[in-house]
Design a protein around this motif. Structure first.
Motif, PDB file in Angstrom:
ATOM      1  N   ARG A   1       0.842  -1.192   0.000  1.00 45.51           N
ATOM      2  CA  ARG A   1       0.000   0.000   0.000  1.00 45.51           C
ATOM      3  C   ARG A   1       0.878   1.242   0.000  1.00 45.51           C
ATOM      4  N   PHE A   2       0.304   2.314  -0.520  1.00 44.70           N
ATOM      5  CA  PHE A   2       0.933   3.626  -0.369  1.00 44.70           C
ATOM      6  C   PHE A   2       0.074   4.456   0.573  1.00 44.70           C
ATOM      7  N   GLY A   3       0.677   4.986   1.635  1.00 45.18           N
ATOM      8  CA  GLY A   3      -0.052   5.946   2.459  1.00 45.18           C
ATOM      9  C   GLY A   3       0.211   7.319   1.877  1.00 45.18           C
ATOM     10  N   ALA A   4      -0.817   7.919   1.280  1.00 50.17           N
ATOM     11  CA  ALA A   4      -0.549   9.160   0.552  1.00 50.17           C
ATOM     12  C   ALA A   4      -1.821   9.965   0.395  1.00 50.17           C
ATOM     13  N   SER A   5      -1.665  11.263   0.192  1.00 55.13           N
ATOM     14  CA  SER A   5      -2.825  12.079  -0.131  1.00 55.13           C
ATOM     15  C   SER A   5      -2.652  12.757  -1.486  1.00 55.13           C
ATOM     16  N   SER A   6      -1.511  13.458  -1.683  1.00 57.19           N
ATOM     17  CA  SER A   6      -1.362  14.186  -2.947  1.00 57.19           C
ATOM     18  C   SER A   6      -0.894  13.287  -4.098  1.00 57.19           C
ATOM     19  N   LEU A   7      -0.388  12.084  -3.765  1.00 57.17           N
ATOM     20  CA  LEU A   7       0.082  11.174  -4.826  1.00 57.17           C
ATOM     21  C   LEU A   7      -1.016  10.867  -5.838  1.00 57.17           C
ATOM     22  N   LEU A   8      -2.247  10.693  -5.351  1.00 56.00           N
ATOM     23  CA  LEU A   8      -3.331  10.290  -6.254  1.00 56.00           C
ATOM     24  C   LEU A   8      -3.513  11.304  -7.381  1.00 56.00           C
ATOM     25  N   ASN A   9      -3.459  12.608  -7.022  1.00 61.42           N
ATOM     26  CA  ASN A   9      -3.632  13.624  -8.053  1.00 61.42           C
ATOM     27  C   ASN A   9      -2.562  13.520  -9.128  1.00 61.42           C
ATOM     28  N   ASP A  10      -1.322  13.283  -8.709  1.00 67.99           N
ATOM     29  CA  ASP A  10      -0.259  13.198  -9.713  1.00 67.99           C
ATOM     30  C   ASP A  10      -0.450  11.965 -10.597  1.00 67.99           C
ATOM     31  N   LEU A  11      -0.854  10.846  -9.977  1.00 70.21           N
ATOM     32  CA  LEU A  11      -1.112   9.643 -10.780  1.00 70.21           C
ATOM     33  C   LEU A  11      -2.239   9.898 -11.781  1.00 70.21           C
ATOM     34  N   LEU A  12      -3.262  10.621 -11.340  1.00 68.36           N
ATOM     35  CA  LEU A  12      -4.385  10.896 -12.248  1.00 68.36           C
ATOM     36  C   LEU A  12      -3.941  11.790 -13.400  1.00 68.36           C
ATOM     37  N   MET A  13      -3.083  12.763 -13.090  1.00 64.49           N
ATOM     38  CA  MET A  13      -2.602  13.645 -14.172  1.00 64.49           C
ATOM     39  C   MET A  13      -1.758  12.860 -15.173  1.00 64.49           C
ATOM     40  N   GLN A  14      -0.931  11.945 -14.665  1.00 65.52           N
ATOM     41  CA  GLN A  14      -0.129  11.104 -15.562  1.00 65.52           C
ATOM     42  C   GLN A  14      -1.030  10.203 -16.401  1.00 65.52           C
ATOM     43  N   ARG A  15      -2.092   9.716 -15.768  1.00 68.65           N
ATOM     44  CA  ARG A  15      -3.018   8.832 -16.465  1.00 68.65           C
ATOM     45  C   ARG A  15      -3.699   9.595 -17.597  1.00 68.65           C
ATOM     46  N   GLN A  16      -4.085  10.838 -17.301  1.00 68.49           N
ATOM     47  CA  GLN A  16      -4.711  11.666 -18.333  1.00 68.49           C
ATOM     48  C   GLN A  16      -3.736  11.944 -19.469  1.00 68.49           C
ATOM     49  N   LYS A  17      -2.457  12.168 -19.099  1.00 73.90           N
ATOM     50  CA  LYS A  17      -1.439  12.408 -20.127  1.00 73.90           C
ATOM     51  C   LYS A  17      -1.324  11.195 -21.043  1.00 73.90           C
ATOM     52  N   LEU A  18      -1.309   9.998 -20.436  1.00 68.70           N
ATOM     53  CA  LEU A  18      -1.153   8.793 -21.255  1.00 68.70           C
ATOM     54  C   LEU A  18      -2.355   8.585 -22.162  1.00 68.70           C
ATOM     55  N   SER A  19      -3.564   8.910 -21.680  1.00 71.02           N
ATOM     56  CA  SER A  19      -4.728   8.608 -22.508  1.00 71.02           C
ATOM     57  C   SER A  19      -5.006   9.701 -23.537  1.00 71.02           C
ATOM     58  N   THR A  20      -4.599  10.949 -23.258  1.00 65.06           N
ATOM     59  CA  THR A  20      -4.913  12.000 -24.232  1.00 65.06           C
ATOM     60  C   THR A  20      -3.700  12.481 -25.016  1.00 65.06           C
ATOM     61  N   GLY A  21      -2.486  12.208 -24.505  1.00 64.73           N
ATOM     62  CA  GLY A  21      -1.290  12.699 -25.181  1.00 64.73           C
ATOM     63  C   GLY A  21      -0.953  14.130 -24.808  1.00 64.73           C
ATOM     64  N   ARG A  22      -1.817  14.781 -24.011  1.00 67.02           N
ATOM     65  CA  ARG A  22      -1.533  16.149 -23.590  1.00 67.02           C
ATOM     66  C   ARG A  22      -1.139  16.141 -22.131  1.00 67.02           C
ATOM     67  N   TYR A  23      -0.228  17.024 -21.765  1.00 59.96           N
ATOM     68  CA  TYR A  23       0.074  17.157 -20.350  1.00 59.96           C
ATOM     69  C   TYR A  23      -1.137  17.766 -19.655  1.00 59.96           C
ATOM     70  N   SER A  24      -1.466  17.195 -18.495  1.00 54.96           N
ATOM     71  CA  SER A  24      -2.600  17.695 -17.744  1.00 54.96           C
ATOM     72  C   SER A  24      -2.116  18.706 -16.711  1.00 54.96           C
TER      73      SER A  24
END
Lengths: 304, 331
Positions: free
Chosen positions: B300-323
């Motif tokens: 497990r990761f104990g984290a709060s702000s990590l999720l946002n960064d993972l989501l932004m990376q995920r959006q980058k991978l799916s759209t090709g644009r930096y989020s």
């Protein structure tokens, strides 16, 4: 005597300058490790400049975003002081910029000096505007009710600037200064052919009390870096000054910028030596309008 | 090597009983813990750093990002936590990216004990667990009955997992058996009336243990006392999870399984903010204990702000644009 000084010159090794990017107040090489050759107007090699990649663009945008709260929150007076300080620092490095601009644009020493002087004066001009632009484009609006209604111009955020290709220094200053004068932060893609004056400007900005990240300078292939910035969802506006001779690229960038409704300043032919007016400042301002109750006085018919 | 049983399963107790001789007395326990091989600090850090240089791209990166999201214990441990904030966080945990329903859920929502009921209600039957810190988190400076009441409270309110802190003062003073007994007592307090038990994560607060040797000793101590997970830190001190101390704990769970057959999970917490960091930790897991640990049952990761960064990376991978941060929630 002359023999002796020639000998002394012969043993002095030349100190080459490694031109670097300016991102977040630091001077990194390109993350990709690439460089490209920069030549003067006659094709003679001058230096290797870093060739930025998409990731450099991304890092520059994060740096600009990080700097935005502090810079836009600084008082207009303070921003003016810092911009004036930039002009002071440039004045001290005048010789270097005259040489670099002369080599880059193939100008004689006196013509290059005139260009540099104009660029320094432009910083001063925009420094003066920081605490005046709000009075010119904002103000109180007349409304039919007991309210004050005030419009105030607010910086739009991170602005990606594609700097002019030909006017490597005066053009550059003329597009960067208005963006940051109003409190935006900037990611600048330099002239592709003549990036050296821009990269040296980074050194000036770093010693001018300008907070790191307010201006980030990327050299490289415009067609490689600019599309990443245009599509970046965390960039709020785009200045296409440097695409005036490349309509296809300008069109591509405008389409990419539409995704998150960036403000786009479309390319247009500009005489950089002429007095610029306030257009480049207002292009990256948003108007915030506030309603505020005027209190009992207004309700009872007081003019105030 | 004995067959493997999970630490939270019914057979683990019998396996741990086989180690009863080392935990019989303070002296025996000290002899055992001090008999563990010393940690090569330079080697450990070099190993962690070299594993951090792996390049994870394209489909592997997409897989790693989804895996990391599913391993997050989305945490809010602030004095200013309100029921509204816990509900908002729970909604985010169930559906991290409302614009993309293929995004996996997080593993758990981690809150203070008094917020457990709120989180439980907000999460409903979504499958996302409620983890609660307990035992006078984060300092752990309270009498044992208080700590047990804290734990029992959280379990009664519906916590699926309990994150306890060890008594670092006792540990550093060399009173290992006191720490051991305390963990065992908290484990008992995790028991529910129906006989099942909330999973117990034991926080060592690596930043306060001063040496790598101590982290290794604490890891073994925690596992011998019956921890289901061992966790690096509270996130409330200067040094939290680092690749090196997490690698050390991963080696400990690997060696513990080799010795007893009991599999224990690991949770680095605090200071992991970017996708890049999270992926480095996943590489550590894969290279140290293998893919048996590569699920949210064991890591497990104990984290709060990590999720946002993972989501932004995920959006980058799916759209090709930096989020950007405008496209994820603030908390």
């Amino acid at each position: 005597m002359s023999d002796k000084s020639e000998k002394a010159e012969a043993v002095r090794l030349s100190v080459f300058k490694t031109y670097k990017l300016f991102v977040g107040g630091k001077f990194p090489r390109s993350e990709s490790g690439r460089v490209y050759e920069v030549t003067d107007a006659k094709g003679k090699w001058l230096a290797n400049a870093p060739q930025s990649s998409r990731k450099d663009a991304r890092d520059a945008v994060s740096a600009a975003r990080k700097a935005f709260a502090g810079w836009s929150g600084a008082t207009a007076y303070n921003r003016g002081q810092i911009l004036y300080r930039v002009a002071e620092m440039l004045e001290g490095r005048r010789e270097q910029f005259v040489r670099e601009v002369g080599e880059a644009e193939g100008l004689s020493k006196s013509k290059a000096a005139a260009v540099v002087d104009a660029a320094i004066d432009r910083w001063v001009w925009y420094a003066g505007w920081t605490d005046k632009i709000a009075q010119v484009v904002g103000g109180a609006n007349p409304v039919a009710g007991p309210y004050f209604n005030l419009s105030s111009p607010e910086p739009t955020g991170v602005v990606a600037v594609v700097a002019p290709q030909e006017s490597s220094f005066l053009g550059l200053v003329s597009v960067v200064a208005p963006v940051i004068a109003t409190g935006n932060t900037a990611v600048v893609v330099t002239s592709e052919r003549a990036p050296l004056p821009a990269l040296s400007l980074g050194e000036v900005l770093a010693t001018s009390d300008l907070p790191g990240g307010v201006v980030n300078i990327l050299s490289g292939r415009t067609s490689e870096v600019a599309p990443t910035l245009a599509a970046h969802m965390d960039v709020n506006a785009l200045d296409l000054a440097g695409t005036v001779d490349d309509a296809a690229l300008a069109k591509e960038l405008e389409i990419a910028a539409a995704d998150n409704l960036k403000r786009v300043l479309r390319p247009q032919a500009v005489d950089w030596a002429a007095e610029p007016g306030t257009d480049r400042m207002t292009a990256f301002l948003e108007t915030k309008t506030v309603w505020h109750p005027a209190g009992a006085g207004a309700a009872s018919g007081s003019a105030y | 090597m004995p067959t493997t049983v999970p630490a939270h399963g019914p057979d683990a107790a019998a396996r741990l009983a086989s180690m009863a001789d080392v935990t019989a007395s303070d002296a025996a326990l000290r002899r055992f813990l001090h008999g563990l091989p010393g940690v090569d600090a330079v080697g450990l850090e070099a190993r962690a750093a070299s594993l951090g240089t792996r390049s994870i791209k394209t489909t592997a990166k997409a897989y790693a990002i989804d895996l990391a999201i599913s391993m997050i214990d989305l945490t809010t441990l602030e004095g200013a936590d309100t029921p509204g904030k816990v509900r908002a966080l729970s909604a985010k945990g169930v559906n991290p990216d409302p614009t993309d329903r293929t995004t996996p859920r997080v593993a758990a929502i981690c809150v203070y004990p008094d917020m457990v009921a709120t989180a439980k209600e907000a999460l409903g039957d979504s499958g996302v667990h409620v983890a609660s810190v307990a035992t006078a988190f984060p300092a752990g400076r309270a009498a044992l009955p208080v700590k047990l009441a804290d734990t029992a409270d959280a379990v009664a309110a519906g916590a699926d997992e309990v994150d306890m802190v060890i008594d670092r003062g006792a540990f550093l003073a060399g009173r290992y058996l006191k720490v051991f007994e305390e963990i065992k007592a908290v484990r008992e307090a995790c028991r529910r009336p129906d006989g099942s038990s909330a999973h117990l994560k034991v926080i060592f607060e690596n930043g306060e243990l001063a040496t790598y040797d101590n982290i290794r000793r604490a890891s073994w101590l925690g596992m011998l006392a019956g921890a289901d997970f061992i966790k690096t830190s509270t996130g409330k001190v200067a040094v939290n999870a680092t690749p090196a101390n997490t690698l050390l704990m991963l080696e400990a769970v690997r060696d513990f399984r080799a010795a007893t057959g009991v599999q224990v999970g690991v949770k680095p917490a605090g200071g992991i903010r970017t996708s890049k960091d999270a992926i480095k930790f996943l590489v550590l897991v894969n290279e140290t204990v293998g893919d048996e640990w590569l699920s949210n049952e064991w890591f497990r990761f104990g984290a709060s702000s990590l999720l946002n960064d993972l989501l932004m990376q995920r959006q980058k991978l799916s759209t090709g644009r930096y989020s950007g941060p405008d496209y994820v929630t603030v908390d």
